[in-house]
Each structure stands twice: as C-alpha cells, then as structure tokens.
Write a protein that holds these residues in place. Sequence first.
Motif, PDB file in Angstrom:
ATOM      1  N   ALA A   5       0.825  -1.205   0.000  1.00 39.53           N
ATOM      2  CA  ALA A   5       0.000   0.000   0.000  1.00 39.53           C
ATOM      3  C   ALA A   5       0.860   1.256   0.000  1.00 39.53           C
ATOM      4  O   ALA A   5       0.583   2.219  -0.738  1.00 39.53           O
ATOM      5  CB  ALA A   5      -0.925  -0.012   1.224  1.00 39.53           C
ATOM      6  N   GLN A   6       1.904   1.289   0.802  1.00 40.46           N
ATOM      7  CA  GLN A   6       2.787   2.451   0.836  1.00 40.46           C
ATOM      8  C   GLN A   6       3.492   2.646  -0.500  1.00 40.46           C
ATOM      9  O   GLN A   6       3.678   3.786  -0.967  1.00 40.46           O
ATOM     10  CB  GLN A   6       3.805   2.292   1.958  1.00 40.46           C
ATOM     11  N   ARG A   7       3.880   1.572  -1.099  1.00 40.92           N
ATOM     12  CA  ARG A   7       4.539   1.699  -2.406  1.00 40.92           C
ATOM     13  C   ARG A   7       3.585   2.257  -3.451  1.00 40.92           C
ATOM     14  O   ARG A   7       3.964   3.126  -4.266  1.00 40.92           O
ATOM     15  CB  ARG A   7       5.066   0.333  -2.846  1.00 40.92           C
ATOM     16  N   ASP A   8       2.338   1.800  -3.449  1.00 41.82           N
ATOM     17  CA  ASP A   8       1.379   2.293  -4.437  1.00 41.82           C
ATOM     18  C   ASP A   8       1.129   3.790  -4.252  1.00 41.82           C
ATOM     19  O   ASP A   8       1.006   4.547  -5.240  1.00 41.82           O
ATOM     20  CB  ASP A   8       0.070   1.523  -4.309  1.00 41.82           C
ATOM     21  N   GLN A   9       1.030   4.265  -3.019  1.00 42.23           N
ATOM     22  CA  GLN A   9       0.832   5.694  -2.767  1.00 42.23           C
ATOM     23  C   GLN A   9       2.018   6.508  -3.255  1.00 42.23           C
ATOM     24  O   GLN A   9       1.853   7.579  -3.880  1.00 42.23           O
ATOM     25  CB  GLN A   9       0.609   5.916  -1.270  1.00 42.23           C
ATOM     26  N   ALA A  10       3.208   6.010  -2.999  1.00 40.41           N
ATOM     27  CA  ALA A  10       4.393   6.733  -3.449  1.00 40.41           C
ATOM     28  C   ALA A  10       4.480   6.770  -4.958  1.00 40.41           C
ATOM     29  O   ALA A  10       4.904   7.779  -5.556  1.00 40.41           O
ATOM     30  CB  ALA A  10       5.638   6.080  -2.854  1.00 40.41           C
ATOM     31  N   ILE A  11       4.091   5.737  -5.602  1.00 43.39           N
ATOM     32  CA  ILE A  11       4.117   5.707  -7.067  1.00 43.39           C
ATOM     33  C   ILE A  11       3.129   6.706  -7.646  1.00 43.39           C
ATOM     34  O   ILE A  11       3.408   7.393  -8.650  1.00 43.39           O
ATOM     35  CB  ILE A  11       3.837   4.278  -7.562  1.00 43.39           C
TER      36      ILE A  11
ATOM     37  N   ALA B  32      13.446  12.776  -5.547  1.00 44.66           N
ATOM     38  CA  ALA B  32      13.188  12.383  -4.161  1.00 44.66           C
ATOM     39  C   ALA B  32      12.025  11.413  -4.066  1.00 44.66           C
ATOM     40  O   ALA B  32      12.073  10.424  -3.310  1.00 44.66           O
ATOM     41  CB  ALA B  32      12.920  13.641  -3.321  1.00 44.66           C
ATOM     42  N   GLN B  33      10.993  11.667  -4.821  1.00 53.00           N
ATOM     43  CA  GLN B  33       9.847  10.759  -4.766  1.00 53.00           C
ATOM     44  C   GLN B  33      10.191   9.409  -5.385  1.00 53.00           C
ATOM     45  O   GLN B  33       9.731   8.359  -4.909  1.00 53.00           O
ATOM     46  CB  GLN B  33       8.657  11.392  -5.489  1.00 53.00           C
ATOM     47  N   ALA B  34      11.009   9.412  -6.425  1.00 52.86           N
ATOM     48  CA  ALA B  34      11.433   8.143  -7.031  1.00 52.86           C
ATOM     49  C   ALA B  34      12.264   7.329  -6.038  1.00 52.86           C
ATOM     50  O   ALA B  34      12.139   6.096  -5.963  1.00 52.86           O
ATOM     51  CB  ALA B  34      12.219   8.418  -8.306  1.00 52.86           C
ATOM     52  N   ALA B  35      13.115   8.003  -5.259  1.00 50.51           N
ATOM     53  CA  ALA B  35      13.891   7.292  -4.245  1.00 50.51           C
ATOM     54  C   ALA B  35      12.989   6.678  -3.178  1.00 50.51           C
ATOM     55  O   ALA B  35      13.234   5.568  -2.686  1.00 50.51           O
ATOM     56  CB  ALA B  35      14.892   8.259  -3.615  1.00 50.51           C
ATOM     57  N   ARG B  36      11.946   7.392  -2.822  1.00 46.25           N
ATOM     58  CA  ARG B  36      10.991   6.860  -1.857  1.00 46.25           C
ATOM     59  C   ARG B  36      10.317   5.598  -2.382  1.00 46.25           C
ATOM     60  O   ARG B  36      10.150   4.604  -1.656  1.00 46.25           O
ATOM     61  CB  ARG B  36       9.944   7.931  -1.552  1.00 46.25           C
ATOM     62  N   VAL B  37      10.009   5.585  -3.654  1.00 42.45           N
ATOM     63  CA  VAL B  37       9.395   4.387  -4.257  1.00 42.45           C
ATOM     64  C   VAL B  37      10.367   3.209  -4.228  1.00 42.45           C
ATOM     65  O   VAL B  37      10.000   2.088  -3.896  1.00 42.45           O
ATOM     66  CB  VAL B  37       8.934   4.710  -5.694  1.00 42.45           C
ATOM     67  N   ARG B  38      11.639   3.461  -4.569  1.00 39.65           N
ATOM     68  CA  ARG B  38      12.624   2.388  -4.574  1.00 39.65           C
ATOM     69  C   ARG B  38      12.848   1.837  -3.162  1.00 39.65           C
ATOM     70  O   ARG B  38      13.056   0.632  -2.975  1.00 39.65           O
ATOM     71  CB  ARG B  38      13.943   2.890  -5.162  1.00 39.65           C
ATOM     72  N   GLN B  39      12.817   2.686  -2.196  1.00 40.07           N
ATOM     73  CA  GLN B  39      12.984   2.240  -0.817  1.00 40.07           C
ATOM     74  C   GLN B  39      11.866   1.275  -0.413  1.00 40.07           C
ATOM     75  O   GLN B  39      12.111   0.233   0.203  1.00 40.07           O
ATOM     76  CB  GLN B  39      13.017   3.453   0.114  1.00 40.07           C
ATOM     77  N   LEU B  40      10.662   1.631  -0.749  1.00 38.00           N
ATOM     78  CA  LEU B  40       9.533   0.759  -0.417  1.00 38.00           C
ATOM     79  C   LEU B  40       9.599  -0.555  -1.196  1.00 38.00           C
ATOM     80  O   LEU B  40       9.262  -1.617  -0.668  1.00 38.00           O
ATOM     81  CB  LEU B  40       8.218   1.483  -0.710  1.00 38.00           C
ATOM     82  N   GLU B  41      10.052  -0.507  -2.424  1.00 37.95           N
ATOM     83  CA  GLU B  41      10.187  -1.735  -3.212  1.00 37.95           C
ATOM     84  C   GLU B  41      11.263  -2.642  -2.627  1.00 37.95           C
ATOM     85  O   GLU B  41      11.128  -3.870  -2.618  1.00 37.95           O
ATOM     86  CB  GLU B  41      10.501  -1.392  -4.664  1.00 37.95           C
ATOM     87  N   ALA B  42      12.356  -2.058  -2.127  1.00 36.83           N
ATOM     88  CA  ALA B  42      13.406  -2.862  -1.491  1.00 36.83           C
ATOM     89  C   ALA B  42      12.883  -3.531  -0.216  1.00 36.83           C
ATOM     90  O   ALA B  42      13.186  -4.697   0.053  1.00 36.83           O
ATOM     91  CB  ALA B  42      14.617  -1.986  -1.189  1.00 36.83           C
ATOM     92  N   SER B  43      12.117  -2.781   0.564  1.00 39.27           N
ATOM     93  CA  SER B  43      11.539  -3.362   1.776  1.00 39.27           C
ATOM     94  C   SER B  43      10.591  -4.504   1.419  1.00 39.27           C
ATOM     95  O   SER B  43      10.558  -5.546   2.088  1.00 39.27           O
ATOM     96  CB  SER B  43      10.796  -2.290   2.574  1.00 39.27           C
ATOM     97  N   LEU B  44       9.857  -4.331   0.345  1.00 35.50           N
ATOM     98  CA  LEU B  44       8.940  -5.381  -0.094  1.00 35.50           C
ATOM     99  C   LEU B  44       9.701  -6.610  -0.575  1.00 35.50           C
ATOM    100  O   LEU B  44       9.309  -7.756  -0.295  1.00 35.50           O
ATOM    101  CB  LEU B  44       8.047  -4.829  -1.209  1.00 35.50           C
ATOM    102  N   ALA B  45      10.830  -6.385  -1.267  1.00 39.02           N
ATOM    103  CA  ALA B  45      11.639  -7.519  -1.722  1.00 39.02           C
ATOM    104  C   ALA B  45      12.247  -8.276  -0.544  1.00 39.02           C
ATOM    105  O   ALA B  45      12.358  -9.510  -0.571  1.00 39.02           O
ATOM    106  CB  ALA B  45      12.744  -7.031  -2.656  1.00 39.02           C
TER     107      ALA B  45
END
Length: 458
Positions: free
Chosen positions: A142-148, A236-249
Amino acid sequence: MTDAHASLDLISAQPRPAPAPAPGDGGKRRRRLRIRRWWWVPLVTVPLAVGVGLRPGAPTATVADEPPLPVETVSLTAASGYTVERQYAGELVAQRRSALGFEQGGTVVAVLVQEGDRVEAGQPLARLDTRSLEAQRQQLVAQRDQAIATLNELQNGPRQQSIAAAQAAVGDLQQQLALAQTQRDRRVDLYDRGAISREELDQQAFGTGALEQRLAQAQSQLNELQAGTRPEQIAAQAARVRQLEASLAAVDVDLAKAVLTAPFSGRISDRAVDEGVVVSGGQTVLQLAEGGGTEARIGVPAAIAGSLAVGSPQTVTVADAQGERAFPATVTALLPELESTSRTVTAVLRLNTPEDITLGQTARLVLRETQPAAGYWLPTTALVQGEQGLWSVYVAAMEGEVATVRRQPVEIVHTEGAGDSDAPGTRVLVQGLVEAGDRVITSGTHRVVPGQAVSIAN
C-alpha cells in the motif's frame, strides 16, 4: 666272512657246561653232543640270508614290464616378476551431506518428507508460519502504491485547470489592487484638504499594500505551475518508491526462506523436528545426503600415496548383504595432512554407486604393484613336499621315446590365487633347478617316483 658265518661262529664260541661222562659210554655220548650242537645251524643261516637279500640297495627281482603311466605336464615359461595386491580400508561417504535448517526462527507448520525419502533439487521439504510476514507485505504494498501515485503526479506536472485558476486569481488581485490604489490616491487628496483624518489615510494605504503582497504570491504560484515540477522533487519521490520496493523484496525473501527446499538431489537421512516445534535460526530440521555421487575416504601410507595420481582410475570394493562388489573409482584428492591416529594420507576417490548402497560401509582400495623376480609359474598341484619343509617338482625328461621322472628341488617365491593353496586356480612362482621348456608333472604326483617311466598325456 659272511654275516651268517659270523653269527654261527659267535654262537658256537659260547662256553657250554661239559656233561659228566658216564662209565662205559663216553664215546657214544660225545657223538650225540656233536650232533645236537649243529642241528640249529640251518635255522639261523636261512633267516639271515633272507634278511641280507631284503636290505635296501639290494637288487630286486625283475617283474614283468608295465606300460608307462600317463601324466599331465606343463611346459615351463620364464616369468620376469609377479603382481602383489594390497588392500587399504576406509569409509564410504556421500559427496555432499547437509544439515538443513531455516535461516529465520519460527513455528514449523509442515514437514513434507520422511526419513529415507528420495528428493529432488528444489523440492519443498518443510514450512514455517508466515502470517506476520504476509501482513507486513500488504502494508508495504500500500505504501509503495501511494508513493508511485505521487511520483506520477510530479512527473506529469500541474493540470491546465490549475494554471487557469491561478491566472484568474492573479487577474482578480490585480483589479483589486488597481481599485485600492485609486482609492488611496483620493484619500491622499482629501487628507491634504483636511477632509479626512490621518487614520483613514493609513488604513487605505495598508489595504493597498496587502493587496500587492497577495498579488505577488498568486503570481509566484502561477509561475510555478507554468514552470512545471522541479527535477529534485521527482528524484526524491522516485527514491521513496525504490525504498519501499526494497523493503517489499526483503519481505519476499523472508517468505521464501520460510519454505525449506532441497539444495541438491539425495535422500533424507534424519528428521530432527515435527510440526508445531518453534525452531531458531540455523537449527537442524533435516539431514540430506546426496544420492548417486559417493566418495570413499581411505587412508594409505605416505609412501604409497606418492604413487597415486589425482585423476588416476582405481578399483574400490564394498562388502554388503549382496556380497563383495567392485566399483571403478577416480582419485579426486589427496589430503595434505596426515591422519592423527593412523598417520596415513587420506585419499578421496569418487565412484558411482547404486542407490541401494549404504553410506558408512567399509570401502577397500585395491592396489596392485609389480615386483621383479625371475622364475616360472606352476599350479600348486605340481609341488611335492620334501624333508625339512623343502619343495620339489617332478620333471618328465624325455629319453628317446619314453619320459623318465626326475625330482628337482625348487623354492617358492610367491603364491597367487585363492587363500587355500589347494584351491583351483592357485599358482606359485618358483625358482630352482628347472629351466624353461622343462615338462613338469602337474597332477597325480603321488603316483610317480623318480626313475619311473611315464607317458606325457598332453
């Protein structure tokens, strides 16, 4: 003088008591005594003569000629050496053997295999409870989708409607400012003529300044909308998305590790836990031994290890319920350190064994070494035992058309074949008074004697 005459003289020389002569018959008595003295001479001389005739070495009576005894022989061929077979014992082990466990702790909810089961690489073996990990994953999704979504908005820039609204706001403020400025100018003229107070003039001037500030702010917002989103905001927003994707991985990796899989094909040798057990990270759950790929670890003397080359083919024997079986093997390594107890070098050999073989059995490395030695190979049946542990053989020597038996002493250099010297297939390497080409009798040696005439059957 013969033995009979010597015996006779010895007997006759023994003193005998003389009988007392009777009156009147002295002559007759002497004649009777002389006759009695010689009556046993034939009884003594005949046995002595018979004994003399039967002494060893005395000529025997000639018997009727018999046909030569047929015998089997072998022609001697010179040999230059013999092969010595040595065996060294070790243990049969799997090439790979792993104690399998979960990397993360948790509650075991399923163990999918039993001891002795055959498994393939990648096959699931056991599972942990993953409900908390699945909930964490949903939150991160959910957090990743919001950031995207925010990133997409920044990349697309402001809408035209937003720009138009900002332009309208700027125009409205411009008009309000123009009106306020006109009113201020009038208030100044009235103040100069004394029609209004200074307070009224200040209020009008303050209102005009406030409108100027609002117009400047609205104009800045309009300019920002027209210029689009800054690149820094997008990055900055793209970095936030990558961070959430890494946590998901990372959560996905933990979920994958909650399922224990076979790293290679083999058999389950031990099942340490059952369902419901809470295990810690690294705790052994199952033991897996690789099937088909088997190693033999065998200790050999350091002097022998020097003759074993890595990659050389060898033979390893394993004794089990099906008997002793031989397998071709290849030397893969010679460990660099001596075994502390036996002081031997550990040789590692790879061999392909069937799945019914049991690991941990005794494996034997069979090594053959050629020893130089001149001699002749004979079956053990050709040996004749002599005095004081000496050995000899019977040689059939041809004399014209008939072969005569001769006894020749030999020395046993090496015995090869079955453990029992009388077993079929056992042979010996001998040296002695024999030569290449001699015909040695190989069977029925108990029926012949030296000097006997024989016929060669083969």
